[in-house]
Scaffold this motif. Sequence first.
Motif, PDB file in Angstrom:
ATOM      1  N   HIS A  79       1.002  -1.192   0.010  1.00 25.29           N
ATOM      2  CA  HIS A  79       0.086   0.068   0.130  1.00 25.29           C
ATOM      3  C   HIS A  79       0.986   1.406  -0.170  1.00 25.29           C
ATOM      4  N   GLY A  80       0.110   2.339  -0.278  1.00 21.70           N
ATOM      5  CA  GLY A  80       0.624   3.634  -0.226  1.00 21.70           C
ATOM      6  C   GLY A  80      -0.459   4.771   0.122  1.00 21.70           C
ATOM      7  N   GLY A  81       0.118   5.977   0.409  1.00 17.09           N
ATOM      8  CA  GLY A  81      -0.730   6.698   0.903  1.00 17.09           C
ATOM      9  C   GLY A  81      -1.830   7.382   0.123  1.00 17.09           C
ATOM     10  N   ALA A  82      -3.043   7.467   0.573  1.00 18.24           N
ATOM     11  CA  ALA A  82      -4.327   8.084  -0.277  1.00 18.24           C
ATOM     12  C   ALA A  82      -4.178   7.511  -1.736  1.00 18.24           C
ATOM     13  N   GLY A  83      -4.256   8.175  -2.675  1.00 23.07           N
ATOM     14  CA  GLY A  83      -4.353   7.687  -4.117  1.00 23.07           C
ATOM     15  C   GLY A  83      -3.164   6.774  -4.708  1.00 23.07           C
ATOM     16  N   GLU A  84      -1.972   6.837  -3.784  1.00 24.07           N
ATOM     17  CA  GLU A  84      -0.992   6.207  -4.418  1.00 24.07           C
ATOM     18  C   GLU A  84      -0.117   6.947  -5.504  1.00 24.07           C
ATOM     19  N   PHE A  85      -0.508   8.037  -5.694  1.00 21.54           N
ATOM     20  CA  PHE A  85       0.251   8.961  -6.993  1.00 21.54           C
ATOM     21  C   PHE A  85       1.812   8.696  -6.515  1.00 21.54           C
ATOM     22  N   THR A  86       2.243   8.795  -5.373  1.00 22.94           N
ATOM     23  CA  THR A  86       3.615   8.812  -4.988  1.00 22.94           C
ATOM     24  C   THR A  86       4.137   7.429  -5.256  1.00 22.94           C
ATOM     25  N   VAL A  87       3.429   6.260  -5.073  1.00 21.21           N
ATOM     26  CA  VAL A  87       3.906   5.117  -5.144  1.00 21.21           C
ATOM     27  C   VAL A  87       4.270   5.004  -6.823  1.00 21.21           C
ATOM     28  N   ARG A  88       3.278   5.421  -7.611  1.00 21.59           N
ATOM     29  CA  ARG A  88       3.621   5.397  -9.045  1.00 21.59           C
ATOM     30  C   ARG A  88       4.780   6.191  -9.202  1.00 21.59           C
ATOM     31  N   ARG A  89       4.849   7.327  -8.963  1.00 20.49           N
ATOM     32  CA  ARG A  89       5.673   8.259  -9.289  1.00 20.49           C
ATOM     33  C   ARG A  89       7.373   7.845  -8.845  1.00 20.49           C
ATOM     34  N   ASN A  90       7.406   7.083  -8.002  1.00 15.43           N
ATOM     35  CA  ASN A  90       8.643   6.347  -7.405  1.00 15.43           C
ATOM     36  C   ASN A  90       9.197   5.782  -8.337  1.00 15.43           C
ATOM     37  N   ARG A  91       8.240   4.946  -9.184  1.00 15.37           N
ATOM     38  CA  ARG A  91       8.937   4.001 -10.183  1.00 15.37           C
ATOM     39  C   ARG A  91       9.109   4.754 -11.301  1.00 15.37           C
ATOM     40  N   GLU A  92       8.127   5.601 -11.784  1.00 14.79           N
ATOM     41  CA  GLU A  92       8.200   6.489 -12.928  1.00 14.79           C
ATOM     42  C   GLU A  92       9.659   7.347 -13.058  1.00 14.79           C
ATOM     43  N   ALA A  93      10.089   7.763 -11.780  1.00 12.73           N
ATOM     44  CA  ALA A  93      11.110   8.836 -11.689  1.00 12.73           C
ATOM     45  C   ALA A  93      12.457   8.010 -12.509  1.00 12.73           C
ATOM     46  N   PHE A  94      12.540   6.682 -12.378  1.00 15.73           N
ATOM     47  CA  PHE A  94      13.909   6.083 -13.052  1.00 15.73           C
ATOM     48  C   PHE A  94      13.859   6.339 -14.559  1.00 15.73           C
ATOM     49  N   GLN A  95      12.517   6.470 -15.261  1.00 16.91           N
ATOM     50  CA  GLN A  95      12.695   6.777 -16.563  1.00 16.91           C
ATOM     51  C   GLN A  95      12.949   8.238 -16.727  1.00 16.91           C
ATOM     52  N   TRP A  96      13.078   9.204 -15.974  1.00 16.08           N
ATOM     53  CA  TRP A  96      13.479  10.399 -16.045  1.00 16.08           C
ATOM     54  C   TRP A  96      15.128  10.591 -15.942  1.00 16.08           C
ATOM     55  N   ALA A  97      15.686   9.488 -15.587  1.00 13.17           N
ATOM     56  CA  ALA A  97      17.207   9.448 -15.346  1.00 13.17           C
ATOM     57  C   ALA A  97      17.672   8.499 -16.497  1.00 13.17           C
ATOM     58  N   ALA A  98      18.489   8.821 -17.266  1.00 13.86           N
ATOM     59  CA  ALA A  98      19.117   7.769 -18.123  1.00 13.86           C
ATOM     60  C   ALA A  98      20.523   7.706 -18.133  1.00 13.86           C
ATOM     61  N   ASP A 335      18.559   1.421 -10.902  1.00  8.89           N
ATOM     62  CA  ASP A 335      18.096   2.104 -10.406  1.00  8.89           C
ATOM     63  C   ASP A 335      18.991   2.716  -9.092  1.00  8.89           C
ATOM     64  N   VAL A 336      19.703   1.721  -8.534  1.00 11.52           N
ATOM     65  CA  VAL A 336      20.631   2.015  -7.526  1.00 11.52           C
ATOM     66  C   VAL A 336      21.575   3.023  -8.223  1.00 11.52           C
ATOM     67  N   LEU A 337      22.174   2.531  -9.459  1.00 19.90           N
ATOM     68  CA  LEU A 337      23.337   3.176 -10.046  1.00 19.90           C
ATOM     69  C   LEU A 337      22.873   4.521 -10.445  1.00 19.90           C
ATOM     70  N   LYS A 338      21.638   4.805 -10.753  1.00 21.08           N
ATOM     71  CA  LYS A 338      21.276   6.221 -10.980  1.00 21.08           C
ATOM     72  C   LYS A 338      21.373   7.175  -9.695  1.00 21.08           C
ATOM     73  N   ALA A 339      21.040   6.510  -8.422  1.00 19.25           N
ATOM     74  CA  ALA A 339      20.891   7.478  -7.499  1.00 19.25           C
ATOM     75  C   ALA A 339      22.386   7.738  -6.856  1.00 19.25           C
ATOM     76  N   LEU A 340      23.372   6.605  -7.143  1.00 13.45           N
ATOM     77  CA  LEU A 340      24.581   6.795  -6.579  1.00 13.45           C
ATOM     78  C   LEU A 340      25.289   8.019  -7.405  1.00 13.45           C
ATOM     79  N   ALA A 341      24.918   7.815  -8.850  1.00 18.30           N
ATOM     80  CA  ALA A 341      25.460   9.046  -9.848  1.00 18.30           C
ATOM     81  C   ALA A 341      25.107  10.364  -9.427  1.00 18.30           C
ATOM     82  N   LEU A 342      23.780  10.250  -8.821  1.00 17.15           N
ATOM     83  CA  LEU A 342      23.260  11.526  -8.579  1.00 17.15           C
ATOM     84  C   LEU A 342      23.670  12.092  -7.181  1.00 17.15           C
ATOM     85  N   GLY A 343      24.645  11.458  -6.436  1.00 15.20           N
ATOM     86  CA  GLY A 343      25.082  11.770  -5.134  1.00 15.20           C
ATOM     87  C   GLY A 343      24.688  11.143  -4.036  1.00 15.20           C
TER      88      GLY A 343
END
Lengths: 401, 353
Positions: A79-98, A335-343
Amino acid sequence: MRERPAGKIEQSWRRSPSRRAALGSLAGFLLGSPDLFAQQDPFRDHSRVPGLDELLTAFDFEEVAYAKLPRAAYNYTAHGGAGEFTVRRNREAFQWAAIRPKSSAKAAVVDASTEVLGTKMQFPIMAAPSAAHVALHPSKELGSYSGCTAAAGTPMIVSYATSTPFEEIAAAGGGPLWYQLYPREKLEDNRPRLERAQAAGCKAVVVTIDQQAAYYDRSAHDRNLSSRRRRPSVRPGVKPQNPYRFTSTRLWYEWKLFDGLRPMVRTPLLAKGILTPEDALLCIEHGLDGIVVSNHGGRGLDYSPSSLEVLPEIVDAVGGRIPVLIDSGFRRGGDVLKALALGAKAVCLGRVPRWGLASFGAAGVQRALEIVQAELVLAMKQAGCPTLAAADRSLVRLDLP
Amino acid sequence: MNGGALTRREAVARFAALPAFSSLLRAQRAPQLRGEPPGRIAPLDELVNTHEFEPSARRKLASAVYETVAETARDGFDRITFRPRMMVNTLALDLTTELFGRSMFAPILVGPIARQKQFHADGEAAMAAGAAGAKAVMALADRSDVPVERIAERAAAGFWGQVYMSGDGAAALARVRRMTAAGCSAVVVTVNPGPGTGRRLNWGFFKRVRDAVSAPLILKGVMDAELAHAAVERGADGIVVSNHGGRSGAAAAQPIGVLPAIAGALAGRAPILIDGGFRRGGDVLKALALGASAVLVCRPAVWGLAAYGAAGARTAIELMQTELARDMAMCGAVNIAAIRPEHVRIHRRAPGE
């Protein structure tokens, strides 16, 4: 012995293909049936749960956890909070980092080891604190801990809401343990818990500072699949604390809490739940040794940003003074490598080890973590990063919305 | 062949029966039902957010009526995320809102909705009771099925009166006088939004209403800064950013999308209200952060009214109040004044775009 007269079916067989041929056709017909093919796909039919060696990504463990868990326990993890927008965005965000591989050749040998606040780790991956493993597997946190330890000594952050006492987990022996604290309003009430965890050898304390008044609707989404549940506001016997019909024990939170906690903690002290540079700076101001950028896996305020999209601005504000860790939505090595690259210095996985534990106990935790670790190594090789130091911001092209 | 053995016929029959009991065939049965069973009106206290009211309302309403209150496009809210601030003491959480010199329980009002007897037998009377139960101000539509005097008896938290401009305005002006005589605390002059609304607007009528009433005068249907300016210059005490529930066709823009520009242009000279697609407390919080003083909620109240009468309208509004309070606590805003533009971030794209 008397020959029985042939019936109509037998007579028809005399005229038509032999029984052998007829049965052969029938068998062929069944073999060609889509139902049989469906059974060969382990995820099409939950009457057959796939084996551990059939699971190839962390996502696969969720399917098995779904098949094995009581629905309420599965829902709690999902589960996620309320309408789970943030749950979905958490996954979508990795598409914004190539990932833009370095021009140099692929790295042949990769060393992903790192050290965060004195805790050495073979991979920059930790098990995030998550509540009540008793709902997932009879081995509870002991299973999680032995799975983490078997997966290259992955450090585990033990939840405040653990179903196994911290001392018992620590006594089992294994990789590094950190301790998560949900702070209590009376400062002194925090001391016994912190003392116990430190006496048992925790290497750091993570204070979760979000979730002041979270709510979720998942039980309603799945109303027809699980027990019916009334709105918390109309639950009998609970007296709301305010005219807005909800109750929370966390509305008192203030930064000065850390000024009081600091002397109680001899290990590094971190705050988890930071989503703005302003709050990251306040953490430094109040003497914290590290922060975890997190939206609680999308389980808190809905329409919070994904943690990945705010990571760069927070890393910039912190300017290397304290390590920045991150969680929320991480499932793959890439996903992990993207976050490491971003600091980020390290990434915490919450749902992944939970799915692993629910699926196959300690072995599932181990395999799920190992898969992400192996993916990270592969991603580093392909990106041309022999060490984590080589994973800098030039490795990622960001296109934030 | 042994006489006690099966005949071929029996053997074939049993072989045929085998697949009939096979799990393969059973797997082909209709899948188990998920979600609400068809036709069921969920008990009111099972509903946990306003979205859940819509299916129940749909089952109660004739399809032609339901179509007028069916869910609209609201992806504008998906372009806004929060910037929640941690460790802010919110024990004294307070949603009290000052508007036009009056104090409201929360910055959520029931918007003007025409002809409510098509949704429920008691129409506006039930809506007024529901709004009063939720301590919310109700805006009474110009085309109401219940006389304004009966609404005045029930609207314990106060009511506003809406008027459309039409003809020479004499009849409309008479309706305004009747509403103010019944005790309405603000008059909402409504225009249909669209390109060039400001030029088409009958400012003469607006001036006559202005001169006729001492109650605050609010222009509803503003979708651009130009009209907002013009309204305030001509004596409006406030405006409602609105595209008439997305029904005006010409206005593809969503109110939440144009709010920042209008708030920037007015720069606090008059309170800004807004409607259009508000379903969650978080939606309200976004509007307040972007410069609105309060939000008019329409469809959720209608869905509640249609499915459950006054209690449904009340619950829909109360759910949004509770969500707003919780989201404020999680954003670190202890009261309405503490909600700042820095609590939100506007994105160029919605997810998936």
